[in-house]
Scaffold this motif. Sequence first.
Motif, PDB file in Angstrom:
ATOM      1  N   VAL A  37     -15.258   1.658   9.085  1.00 33.10           N
ATOM      2  CA  VAL A  37     -14.580   0.946   7.997  1.00 33.10           C
ATOM      3  C   VAL A  37     -15.533  -0.039   7.340  1.00 33.10           C
ATOM      4  O   VAL A  37     -15.455  -0.290   6.132  1.00 33.10           O
ATOM      5  N   GLY A  38     -16.458  -0.610   8.128  1.00 37.12           N
ATOM      6  CA  GLY A  38     -17.445  -1.511   7.557  1.00 37.12           C
ATOM      7  C   GLY A  38     -18.374  -0.810   6.588  1.00 37.12           C
ATOM      8  O   GLY A  38     -18.676  -1.332   5.505  1.00 37.12           O
ATOM      9  N   LEU A  39     -18.825   0.395   6.952  1.00 43.06           N
ATOM     10  CA  LEU A  39     -19.710   1.158   6.062  1.00 43.06           C
ATOM     11  C   LEU A  39     -18.986   1.544   4.782  1.00 43.06           C
ATOM     12  O   LEU A  39     -19.551   1.453   3.680  1.00 43.06           O
ATOM     13  N   ALA A  40     -17.730   1.971   4.902  1.00 42.54           N
ATOM     14  CA  ALA A  40     -16.966   2.347   3.718  1.00 42.54           C
ATOM     15  C   ALA A  40     -16.763   1.147   2.799  1.00 42.54           C
ATOM     16  O   ALA A  40     -16.934   1.250   1.572  1.00 42.54           O
ATOM     17  N   ALA A  41     -16.406   0.001   3.377  1.00 44.38           N
ATOM     18  CA  ALA A  41     -16.191  -1.206   2.571  1.00 44.38           C
ATOM     19  C   ALA A  41     -17.480  -1.643   1.882  1.00 44.38           C
ATOM     20  O   ALA A  41     -17.484  -1.991   0.695  1.00 44.38           O
ATOM     21  N   ARG A  42     -18.576  -1.634   2.631  1.00 44.98           N
ATOM     22  CA  ARG A  42     -19.858  -2.053   2.061  1.00 44.98           C
ATOM     23  C   ARG A  42     -20.246  -1.159   0.890  1.00 44.98           C
ATOM     24  O   ARG A  42     -20.694  -1.644  -0.164  1.00 44.98           O
ATOM     25  N   THR A  59      -7.800   0.494   1.850  1.00 45.82           N
ATOM     26  CA  THR A  59      -7.164   1.389   2.817  1.00 45.82           C
ATOM     27  C   THR A  59      -8.165   2.454   3.226  1.00 45.82           C
ATOM     28  O   THR A  59      -8.761   3.112   2.363  1.00 45.82           O
ATOM     29  N   VAL A  60      -8.368   2.597   4.534  1.00 44.67           N
ATOM     30  CA  VAL A  60      -9.290   3.604   5.058  1.00 44.67           C
ATOM     31  C   VAL A  60      -8.502   4.596   5.903  1.00 44.67           C
ATOM     32  O   VAL A  60      -7.840   4.207   6.866  1.00 44.67           O
ATOM     33  N   ASP A  61      -8.546   5.859   5.530  1.00 41.71           N
ATOM     34  CA  ASP A  61      -7.969   6.932   6.338  1.00 41.71           C
ATOM     35  C   ASP A  61      -9.080   7.529   7.193  1.00 41.71           C
ATOM     36  O   ASP A  61     -10.111   7.977   6.674  1.00 41.71           O
ATOM     37  N   LEU A  62      -8.854   7.521   8.503  1.00 40.31           N
ATOM     38  CA  LEU A  62      -9.830   8.049   9.458  1.00 40.31           C
ATOM     39  C   LEU A  62      -9.393   9.459   9.826  1.00 40.31           C
ATOM     40  O   LEU A  62      -8.513   9.653  10.663  1.00 40.31           O
ATOM     41  N   PHE A  63      -9.990  10.452   9.199  1.00 42.74           N
ATOM     42  CA  PHE A  63      -9.517  11.821   9.308  1.00 42.74           C
ATOM     43  C   PHE A  63      -9.761  12.446  10.677  1.00 42.74           C
ATOM     44  O   PHE A  63      -8.936  13.183  11.202  1.00 42.74           O
ATOM     45  N   ARG A 100     -12.013   8.288   4.390  1.00 44.94           N
ATOM     46  CA  ARG A 100     -11.966   8.014   2.949  1.00 44.94           C
ATOM     47  C   ARG A 100     -11.338   6.653   2.733  1.00 44.94           C
ATOM     48  O   ARG A 100     -10.287   6.339   3.300  1.00 44.94           O
ATOM     49  N   ALA A 101     -11.983   5.829   1.920  1.00 48.97           N
ATOM     50  CA  ALA A 101     -11.487   4.486   1.632  1.00 48.97           C
ATOM     51  C   ALA A 101     -11.143   4.367   0.154  1.00 48.97           C
ATOM     52  O   ALA A 101     -11.863   4.887  -0.704  1.00 48.97           O
ATOM     53  N   THR A 102     -10.037   3.689  -0.131  1.00 45.72           N
ATOM     54  CA  THR A 102      -9.671   3.368  -1.513  1.00 45.72           C
ATOM     55  C   THR A 102      -9.610   1.851  -1.650  1.00 45.72           C
ATOM     56  O   THR A 102      -9.017   1.164  -0.817  1.00 45.72           O
ATOM     57  N   LEU A 103     -10.231   1.333  -2.692  1.00 42.54           N
ATOM     58  CA  LEU A 103     -10.290  -0.111  -2.934  1.00 42.54           C
ATOM     59  C   LEU A 103      -9.550  -0.446  -4.222  1.00 42.54           C
ATOM     60  O   LEU A 103      -9.762   0.185  -5.257  1.00 42.54           O
ATOM     61  N   ASN A 200      -5.954   4.549  16.383  1.00 42.68           N
ATOM     62  CA  ASN A 200      -5.473   4.421  15.006  1.00 42.68           C
ATOM     63  C   ASN A 200      -6.130   5.436  14.086  1.00 42.68           C
ATOM     64  O   ASN A 200      -7.316   5.738  14.194  1.00 42.68           O
ATOM     65  N   GLY A 201      -5.325   5.945  13.154  1.00 47.38           N
ATOM     66  CA  GLY A 201      -5.808   6.924  12.189  1.00 47.38           C
ATOM     67  C   GLY A 201      -6.034   6.343  10.815  1.00 47.38           C
ATOM     68  O   GLY A 201      -6.406   7.068   9.885  1.00 47.38           O
ATOM     69  N   ASP A 202      -5.799   5.033  10.686  1.00 49.57           N
ATOM     70  CA  ASP A 202      -5.997   4.398   9.385  1.00 49.57           C
ATOM     71  C   ASP A 202      -6.103   2.888   9.560  1.00 49.57           C
ATOM     72  O   ASP A 202      -5.886   2.350  10.641  1.00 49.57           O
ATOM     73  N   LEU A 203      -6.431   2.238   8.468  1.00 48.69           N
ATOM     74  CA  LEU A 203      -6.443   0.780   8.402  1.00 48.69           C
ATOM     75  C   LEU A 203      -6.203   0.373   6.958  1.00 48.69           C
ATOM     76  O   LEU A 203      -6.829   0.913   6.046  1.00 48.69           O
TER      77      LEU A 203
END
Length: 270
Positions: A37-42, A59-63, A100-103, A200-203
């Motif tokens: 999630v840190g890499l996606a956010a960055r 929102t990050v979905d961890l597939f 996949r992350a959506t901001l 967890n599968g998401d955040l």
Amino acid sequence: MTVRPAHFVHTAADTFLPTANALSRWGAGQLNGPALVGLAARTVEEQFGLEEFMPARLTVDLFKAAHSVPTVATTRLIRDGRRVRNSECELLQDGVAVARATLVQYRRSSAPRGEEWSATMDLPLPADVDDSSYVRVGSDDGGWSPNISDHRNSSRKRFLNRAIDVVEGSVNTPLVNAVYAAEGTSLVANLGTAGIGYINGDLTVALARLPVDEWIYVQADSHWVADGISTGAATLYDRTGAFGTGVITAISNPAAQLDFADEGALAGSL
């Protein structure tokens, strides 16, 4: 000069190689949630963040389980509005999307007239936080300590997670630190007397403001379970008070349950 610890090394324009710091305890060669999630956010903030816009929700979905292999981060601007910006980042390994992350970003502005309700709650801080501190786990029954194993109880949980750098040579932004810490919502919601048996599968991270420094706390607000499904919500706070919310959904994973009975595991390594 001492090299700061990091989860990934940037090896090409859009490719990152995980380090040992990114490994998880869920399985051999698997990556931990905070690193992903840190890499996606960055990545999505670096590409599309603007100073006049507040990153209000990520929102990050961890597939699927991510592994210690080269990880490609792709981005896309979905909407570039006057008051609202939407963008996304996808993390791929061997050509397959693992997250996949959506901001969502809102343009900063003045508050409307009037007064609104806001929750009041105790937000405990440990007494021994200094520059050497990265993790402190707390519970109503166990106080504060560096070890998850001290908090295998059924009381309310909280923890401090001071993030290491997500990418070597690049200091985390406040958003990245907040998202990294918020991944601990699963820990504070799902840690019980036998450890953690949900993955967890998401955040989802919702922010009213950014944290004032690196020391970010996560305290459980709710935990509901049925039929092997868990949901959890937590308050994110810093030394000045609450600033956001973390929300996760999780699925039962008893075959790989982490009981922490014989180890002082760090929260960031889940």
